[in-house]
Design a protein around this motif. Structure first.
Motif, PDB file in Angstrom:
ATOM      1  N   ILE A  32       0.866  -1.177   0.000  1.00  0.00           N
ATOM      2  CA  ILE A  32       0.000   0.000   0.000  1.00  0.00           C
ATOM      3  C   ILE A  32       0.900   1.223   0.000  1.00  0.00           C
ATOM      4  O   ILE A  32       1.788   1.342   0.857  1.00  0.00           O
ATOM      5  N   VAL A  37      -4.758   5.784   3.259  1.00  0.00           N
ATOM      6  CA  VAL A  37      -5.342   4.466   3.510  1.00  0.00           C
ATOM      7  C   VAL A  37      -4.804   3.891   4.816  1.00  0.00           C
ATOM      8  O   VAL A  37      -5.566   3.412   5.669  1.00  0.00           O
ATOM      9  N   THR A  38      -3.487   3.933   5.007  1.00  0.00           N
ATOM     10  CA  THR A  38      -2.924   3.360   6.233  1.00  0.00           C
ATOM     11  C   THR A  38      -3.296   4.182   7.467  1.00  0.00           C
ATOM     12  O   THR A  38      -3.477   3.628   8.552  1.00  0.00           O
ATOM     13  N   ASN A 163      -1.496  -5.921   7.593  1.00  0.00           N
ATOM     14  CA  ASN A 163      -1.893  -6.039   6.194  1.00  0.00           C
ATOM     15  C   ASN A 163      -1.358  -7.398   5.777  1.00  0.00           C
ATOM     16  O   ASN A 163      -0.267  -7.512   5.243  1.00  0.00           O
ATOM     17  N   MET A 198      -6.241  -7.132   7.782  1.00  0.00           N
ATOM     18  CA  MET A 198      -6.734  -7.038   6.408  1.00  0.00           C
ATOM     19  C   MET A 198      -6.754  -8.418   5.762  1.00  0.00           C
ATOM     20  O   MET A 198      -5.805  -9.190   5.892  1.00  0.00           O
ATOM     21  N   TYR A 233     -13.398  -1.335   7.231  1.00  0.00           N
ATOM     22  CA  TYR A 233     -12.924  -0.515   6.121  1.00  0.00           C
ATOM     23  C   TYR A 233     -12.726  -1.406   4.910  1.00  0.00           C
ATOM     24  O   TYR A 233     -12.100  -2.464   4.999  1.00  0.00           O
ATOM     25  N   VAL A 235     -11.146  -1.873   1.115  1.00  0.00           N
ATOM     26  CA  VAL A 235      -9.988  -1.337   0.397  1.00  0.00           C
ATOM     27  C   VAL A 235      -9.995  -1.867  -1.031  1.00  0.00           C
ATOM     28  O   VAL A 235      -9.953  -3.081  -1.257  1.00  0.00           O
ATOM     29  N   VAL A 239      -5.583   0.130  -4.776  1.00  0.00           N
ATOM     30  CA  VAL A 239      -4.698   0.765  -3.787  1.00  0.00           C
ATOM     31  C   VAL A 239      -3.356   0.036  -3.698  1.00  0.00           C
ATOM     32  O   VAL A 239      -2.353   0.623  -3.308  1.00  0.00           O
ATOM     33  N   ASP A 247     -10.544  -7.264  -4.269  1.00  0.00           N
ATOM     34  CA  ASP A 247     -10.510  -6.202  -3.269  1.00  0.00           C
ATOM     35  C   ASP A 247     -10.197  -6.793  -1.900  1.00  0.00           C
ATOM     36  O   ASP A 247     -10.227  -8.018  -1.701  1.00  0.00           O
TER      37      ASP A 247
END
Length: 341
Positions: A32, A37-38, A163, A198, A233, A235, A239, A247
């Motif tokens: 990313i 985003v982070t 992540n 994530m 969330y 993402v 990204v 996704d």
């Protein structure tokens, strides 16, 4: 004292170029590069200077790590398997006034006491750390030392972020849920541990899926038995670099004040696996089949059916987490095993 924000740092994109950090397909890596985003992920993880420790798994070049530090975390420990990322992480540690500890290793194999030791070695930790760490030789000694330094008491707050590489995300989650159930590692005693992780969007939707949802699975039952879970969330694949085919979504896990199971998750996992392996069949079909395959379980199952444990016409995905947990407790108390085919 609230930690200062990080000083200006080179863009992650530049560090990737300078250090030649192309994503390694073997490790299922996707970077990313957008700090917005982070930052949002760190916000959903509820990071603050009040946390005792933040643990990040798979930091890669460290953009989410920057967001965690900028959010005010006093002690951050990252666990990274790929040694190519050590230089940018070391640079980040220096820029953060050593608030960042780095462990190079595989999280699936790592002793969690190493994470706690790395956290306690960060300068903002208690002053008695040096002598305590030198004396840590065995798990029992580790337990005593962590208890004495506040990393193991009712007020200790630990945030676990990641992540996660898609290829190992589910095995890692299952490992952590089992450790949470047994209060092992960073989940020991009454530590308040939350997880913000994530996953591929489909996996994330399965984790939070309620009864009668088509994506409900064994993982749904195991996670919801211990935690309140929600998708925090979503993402877009755009990204990430390189762009994956699907996704992603960030799931936030808060341990329940009163989990639906106590002790090991093994029996619950076996029950959920058995029924979800035949998810197209009715609960009656699968329950009767279990009684035929394991006659020693029949008495428990007969009691379960008589008590109205579940509607025998239901499909597996319609059964609540509470119902699965109740049958698992019965089987566990009777020390009975069930077939897994």
């Amino acid at each position: 004292m609230i930690p200062k924000k990080l000083p200006p740092l080179p863009p992650i994109r530049d560090l990737i170029r300078v250090y030649g950090l192309s994503a390694n397909q073997r490790f299922s890596q996707n970077f990313i590069l957008d700090k917005n985003v982070t930052d949002t992920i760190a916000q959903h993880a509820k990071i603050s200077e009040k946390d005792d420790l933040v643990v990040e798994v798979g930091p890669g070049p460290g953009l989410l790590t920057r967001s965690i530090l900028d959010a005010g975390a006093r002690r951050v420990v990252v666990v990274e398997k790929d040694s190519r990322f050590l230089p940018p992480l070391q640079q980040l540690s220096e820029a953060s006034d050593q608030r960042l500890g780095i462990i190079m290793g595989d999280m699936l194999q790592l002793n969690h006491f190493d994470i706690l030791k790395a956290g306690l070695a960060i300068p903002s930790a208690p002053s008695q750390i040096s002598s305590a760490i030198e004396s840590m030789q065995d798990p029992a000694q580790n337990h005593r030392e962590f208890t004495g330094m506040g990393m193991n008491d009712r007020e200790a707050t630990i945030r676990l972020l990641g992540n996660l590489p898609f290829g190992v995300a589910s095995p890692l989650l299952i490992q952590w849920l089992k450790m949470m159930a047994l209060r092992q590692g960073i989940f020991q005693n009454n530590n308040k541990v939350s997880m913000t992780l994530m996953f591929q969007k489909e996996v994330a939707e399965g984790i939070v899926a309620p009864p009668s949802h088509h994506q409900r699975s064994r993982l749904s039952v195991m996670a919801q038995a211990l935690c309140d879970v929600k998708i925090a969330y979503k993402v877009s694949a755009s990204v990430f670099v390189p762009k994956p085919k699907v996704d992603a979504a960030v799931v936030h896990f808060e341990r329940k004040a009163e989990p639906l199971v106590s002790g090991s998750l093994e029996k619950l996992e076996d029950v959920a696996r058995y029924y979800f392996n035949k998810r197209r069949k009715t609960m009656g079909h699968n329950t009767n089949r279990m009684a035929r395959l394991a006659p020693e379980v029949k008495l428990i199952l007969d009691e379960w059916i008589t008590e109205g444990g579940w509607d025998m016409n239901m499909r597996t995905e319609d059964v609540s987490t509470e119902q699965f947990c109740a049958l698992a407790r019965k089987l566990d108390r009777a020390q009975l095993k069930i077939p897994l085919t």
